[in-house]
Write a protein that holds these residues in place. Structure first.
Motif, mmCIF file in Angstrom:
data_model
loop_
_atom_site.group_PDB
_atom_site.id
_atom_site.type_symbol
_atom_site.label_atom_id
_atom_site.label_comp_id
_atom_site.label_asym_id
_atom_site.label_seq_id
_atom_site.Cartn_x
_atom_site.Cartn_y
_atom_site.Cartn_z
ATOM 1 N N ALA A 198 4.681 -4.644 -7.883
ATOM 2 C CA ALA A 198 4.379 -3.211 -7.873
ATOM 3 C C ALA A 198 4.982 -2.503 -6.663
ATOM 4 C CB ALA A 198 2.868 -3.006 -7.892
ATOM 5 N N ARG A 199 5.624 -1.366 -6.916
ATOM 6 C CA ARG A 199 6.146 -0.541 -5.822
ATOM 7 C C ARG A 199 6.082 0.954 -6.115
ATOM 8 N NH1 ARG A 199 11.395 1.044 -7.041
ATOM 9 N NH2 ARG A 199 12.386 -0.095 -8.762
ATOM 10 N N LYS A 200 6.141 1.340 -7.411
ATOM 11 C CA LYS A 200 6.171 2.760 -7.745
ATOM 12 C C LYS A 200 4.836 3.437 -7.497
ATOM 13 C CE LYS A 200 9.935 2.282 -11.054
ATOM 14 N NZ LYS A 200 10.407 2.472 -12.455
ATOM 15 N N GLU A 201 3.795 2.638 -7.267
ATOM 16 C CA GLU A 201 2.479 3.208 -6.946
ATOM 17 C C GLU A 201 2.462 3.843 -5.560
ATOM 18 O OE1 GLU A 201 1.991 0.482 -10.252
ATOM 19 O OE2 GLU A 201 3.063 0.359 -8.342
ATOM 20 N N TYR A 202 3.448 3.541 -4.745
ATOM 21 C CA TYR A 202 3.507 4.062 -3.386
ATOM 22 C C TYR A 202 4.518 5.199 -3.325
ATOM 23 C CZ TYR A 202 1.776 -0.704 -3.190
ATOM 24 O OH TYR A 202 1.105 -1.864 -3.461
ATOM 25 N N VAL A 203 4.149 6.293 -2.709
ATOM 26 C CA VAL A 203 5.005 7.481 -2.680
ATOM 27 C C VAL A 203 6.232 7.238 -1.818
ATOM 28 C CG1 VAL A 203 5.139 9.925 -2.091
ATOM 29 C CG2 VAL A 203 3.026 8.989 -3.058
ATOM 30 N N ASP A 204 6.016 6.763 -0.620
ATOM 31 C CA ASP A 204 7.099 6.524 0.328
ATOM 32 C C ASP A 204 7.193 5.027 0.648
ATOM 33 O OD1 ASP A 204 7.673 9.334 0.671
ATOM 34 O OD2 ASP A 204 5.855 9.432 1.901
#
Length: 328
Positions: free
Chosen positions: A207-213
């Protein structure tokens, strides 16, 4: 969250067994978890003495996590779909093992790094399926000669975690994404010390798209925390040492002799109170290039400082600042 974003400079007193290495990667990670029970430590040490006298210098192992869809429910075979025919080394953890100081250092190589004079990213080096090409690319980036590699895939990582009985790790926020093995969505709930099975652990690692930056940098923080969690899991069950080593051999591909790993572990057991684990990351700040790709420019000065610190057996964690997880 009770833990800091990255687990660094962690000294481990290994009472009943030794764990040398980490687990990884992920479309996501993976790593090494080599160990022996304390009952067998002395005999293992005696059997390995000759080899340990030779292997006294520090050595490097590259831990590789492939994002290949082959063998998963997500595989379609369509050449125009991302990661269908090719694969990428989305997890690269450079591990240094020092048999004289009993220090293990783990440094993330960000997958979006673009080597100077090239048009793609460093994770493209696995496109042909040869982990030796990944080793060469990381050697070029870091200026370090790498002795061995160890690689896992989506399905082999899940199986490794399940065989080890799961992981216990902090989850920063709710994550829902597909499990490559089944193609079905899996949700991981936020909270401290969450017990995750193989599928859930892979979800957290991917998972990575859950984080904005700083999306991939935060994903890699999770990966490193998973690696530490797997070490702790193995340490908690000294009676399962033989099985854990068998699982590692079954679920990874490597050019490293497991006899070498066992001999190193035997030596680390005898000096368990002196074992130290450091973790850190390479430069991860990037931008969109002229081709529309998000890339992290090669930073020779930063990598030179990182590897100078790692080669000296010191803690590299403060060289590249880490981002913080968003508040859920």
């Amino acid at each position: 969250m009770s833990n800091s974003p990255d687990i660094v400079a962690r000294s481990r007193k290994m009472a009943a067994l030794a764990v040398l290495c980490v687990a990884v990667f992920a479309a996501a990670f993976i790593g090494i978890a080599c160990l022996l029970s304390s009952d067998n430590a002395q005999s293992g040490h005696e059997a390995a003495n000759a080899q340990l006298e030779i292997v006294s210098d520090p050595l490097y192992v590259l831990l590789i996590g492939s994002d290949s869809r082959k063998g998963t429910a997500l595989y379609t075979g369509k050449a125009n779909e991302h990661a269908q025919l090719d694969q990428h080394s989305d997890i690269m953890t450079l591990m240094r093992i020092d048999p004289e100081t009993y220090t293990v250092t783990l440094v993330t190589v960000p997958r979006d790094t673009q080597l100077a004079g090239t048009s793609g990213k460093i994770n493209d080096s696995l496109a042909g399926g040869d982990p030796n090409e990944v080793v060469k690319a990381v050697e070029t980036l870091t200026g370090t000669s790498i002795d061995y590699y160890m690689m896992t895939t989506f399905t082999s990582f899940e199986s490794l975690v399940d065989d080890l009985g799961g992981t216990v790790v902090d989850v920063p926020l709710k994550i829902t994404t597909d499990d490559p093995s089944t193609g079905r969505d899996v949700t991981v709930k936020p909270g401290e010390s969450q017990l995750l099975n193989g599928s859930q652990t892979l979800v957290l690692a991917r998972a990575r798209k859950e984080y904005v930056d700083d999306q991939d940098a935060l994903r890699q923080v999770n990966v490193r925390n998973i690696e530490v969690a797997i070490i702790e899991k193995v340490m908690s069950d000294p009676n399962g040492a033989d099985e854990a080593l068998a699982y590692l051999e079954e679920h990874t591909s490597t050019n490293m002799d497991f006899g070498l790993a066992a001999s190193l572990v035997a030596e680390f057991i005898l000096h368990k109170s002196e074992v130290t684990i450091y973790t850190g990351t390479g430069p991860h700040k990037g931008s969109v290039n002229d081709d529309g790709l998000w890339v992290v420019p090669e930073d020779k000065e930063a990598w030179a400082l990182i590897m100078e610190t790692v080669d000296a057996g010191e803690d590299p964690s403060g060289i590249v600042p880490l981002p913080s997880f968003p508040v859920s």
